[in-house]
Design a protein around this motif. Structure first.
Motif, short mmCIF file in Angstrom:
data_model
loop_
_atom_site.label_atom_id
_atom_site.label_comp_id
_atom_site.label_asym_id
_atom_site.label_seq_id
_atom_site.Cartn_x
_atom_site.Cartn_y
_atom_site.Cartn_z
N ARG A 3 0.82 -1.22 0.00
CA ARG A 3 0.00 0.00 0.00
C ARG A 3 0.85 1.27 0.00
O ARG A 3 0.36 2.34 -0.31
CB ARG A 3 -0.96 0.02 1.19
CG ARG A 3 -1.88 -1.17 1.31
CD ARG A 3 -2.87 -1.31 0.22
NE ARG A 3 -4.09 -0.55 0.44
CZ ARG A 3 -4.98 -0.36 -0.51
NH1 ARG A 3 -4.79 -0.85 -1.69
NH2 ARG A 3 -6.07 0.33 -0.27
N ARG A 4 2.13 1.18 0.33
CA ARG A 4 3.00 2.36 0.29
C ARG A 4 3.39 2.71 -1.13
O ARG A 4 3.76 3.84 -1.42
CB ARG A 4 4.26 2.12 1.13
CG ARG A 4 4.00 1.91 2.60
CD ARG A 4 5.23 1.42 3.29
NE ARG A 4 5.56 0.11 2.71
CZ ARG A 4 6.67 -0.53 2.91
NH1 ARG A 4 7.62 -0.02 3.67
NH2 ARG A 4 6.90 -1.71 2.38
N SER A 5 3.34 1.74 -2.03
CA SER A 5 3.72 1.94 -3.43
C SER A 5 2.50 2.27 -4.28
O SER A 5 1.36 1.97 -3.90
CB SER A 5 4.38 0.68 -3.99
OG SER A 5 5.57 0.41 -3.34
N ARG A 6 2.76 2.86 -5.41
CA ARG A 6 1.71 3.19 -6.37
C ARG A 6 1.95 2.44 -7.66
O ARG A 6 3.09 2.22 -8.08
CB ARG A 6 1.73 4.69 -6.69
CG ARG A 6 1.46 5.56 -5.49
CD ARG A 6 0.02 5.94 -5.48
NE ARG A 6 -0.28 6.83 -4.40
CZ ARG A 6 -1.25 6.59 -3.53
NH1 ARG A 6 -1.98 5.53 -3.64
NH2 ARG A 6 -1.50 7.44 -2.58
N LEU A 7 0.85 2.05 -8.30
CA LEU A 7 0.91 1.46 -9.63
C LEU A 7 0.53 2.53 -10.64
O LEU A 7 -0.44 3.27 -10.45
CB LEU A 7 -0.05 0.28 -9.75
CG LEU A 7 0.31 -0.96 -8.93
CD1 LEU A 7 -0.79 -2.00 -9.01
CD2 LEU A 7 1.64 -1.54 -9.39
N LEU A 8 1.31 2.62 -11.69
CA LEU A 8 1.10 3.62 -12.73
C LEU A 8 0.54 2.93 -13.96
O LEU A 8 0.95 1.83 -14.31
CB LEU A 8 2.41 4.28 -13.11
CG LEU A 8 3.23 4.88 -11.97
CD1 LEU A 8 4.63 5.24 -12.46
CD2 LEU A 8 2.52 6.09 -11.41
N SER A 9 -0.38 3.61 -14.63
CA SER A 9 -0.89 3.10 -15.89
C SER A 9 -1.29 4.27 -16.78
O SER A 9 -1.73 5.32 -16.29
CB SER A 9 -2.09 2.16 -15.67
OG SER A 9 -3.14 2.83 -15.00
N ILE A 10 -1.11 4.09 -18.07
CA ILE A 10 -1.53 5.10 -19.02
C ILE A 10 -3.07 5.05 -19.10
O ILE A 10 -3.66 3.97 -19.02
CB ILE A 10 -0.86 4.90 -20.40
CG1 ILE A 10 -1.11 6.09 -21.32
CG2 ILE A 10 -1.29 3.58 -21.03
CD1 ILE A 10 -0.26 6.06 -22.59
N ASN A 11 -3.69 6.21 -19.22
CA ASN A 11 -5.15 6.24 -19.33
C ASN A 11 -5.55 6.66 -20.76
O ASN A 11 -4.68 6.81 -21.62
CB ASN A 11 -5.77 7.14 -18.26
CG ASN A 11 -5.30 8.57 -18.34
OD1 ASN A 11 -4.96 9.07 -19.41
ND2 ASN A 11 -5.28 9.25 -17.20
N ALA A 12 -6.84 6.84 -20.98
CA ALA A 12 -7.33 7.17 -22.32
C ALA A 12 -6.74 8.48 -22.84
O ALA A 12 -6.36 8.57 -24.02
CB ALA A 12 -8.86 7.24 -22.32
#
Length: 161
Positions: free
Chosen positions: A87-96
């Motif tokens: 939970r301390r880390s973030r997941l990144l993803s490209i969006n529309a």
């Protein structure tokens, strides 16, 4: 193995690649510097990932990666969510929005290359693609590969220093 003079000329040519990169950078939207475009491309290619993985793929340290991610996130091109495994880390993803921008950037790059290389044959462009891929492959993960001058300095004993 090629002659020393060939490697010297290659070094000069690779140094001049900055001109090509700057030229391609001019076709980017004003609010999308090259670093941001690369972040979007990597997220598009490899999918959702942690910032540490993105930094590894970029070959840069976390502080620089954080600045790139903040830039694309502030513009609404990527999503950040808590990593369920940490939970301390973030997941990144490209969006529309990021995908739309990346398509525009890709089209601009392609058009610029086609314009600048319009007198090159398909065979020449293909050969360049093959050689650049081979060059990159030969370097592998340069963060962990020692160059000859680095090998010499790491193999000295304290009495040799």
């Amino acid at each position: 193995m090629a002659a020393q003079s060939q490697y010297e000329e290659l070094a000069r040519q690779l140094s001049a690649i900055g001109t090509v990169k700057r030229g391609l950078g001019r076709v980017l939207p004003a609010d999308c510097p090259a670093g941001s475009a690369v972040v979007l491309m990597l997220l598009d290619r490899y999918g959702e990932m942690r910032m540490s993985k993105l930094a590894e793929l970029l070959g840069i340290d976390m502080s620089v990666t954080s600045r790139h991610v903040a830039h694309v996130a502030d513009r609404g091109w990527v999503d950040r969510k808590p990593d369920p495994l940490d939970r301390r880390s973030r997941l990144l993803s490209i969006n529309a929005n990021g995908s739309t921008l990346l398509s525009q950037v890709s089209e601009r790059y392609t058009q610029a290359l086609a314009h600048c290389l319009n007198d090159w044959s398909d065979e020449d462009v293909g050969h360049l693609n093959e050689l650049l891929a081979r060059l990159r492959s030969s370097f592998g993960d340069t963060r962990h590969r020692l160059l000859p001058h680095q090998v010499e300095s790491t193999t000295r004993t304290p009495s040799q220093s």
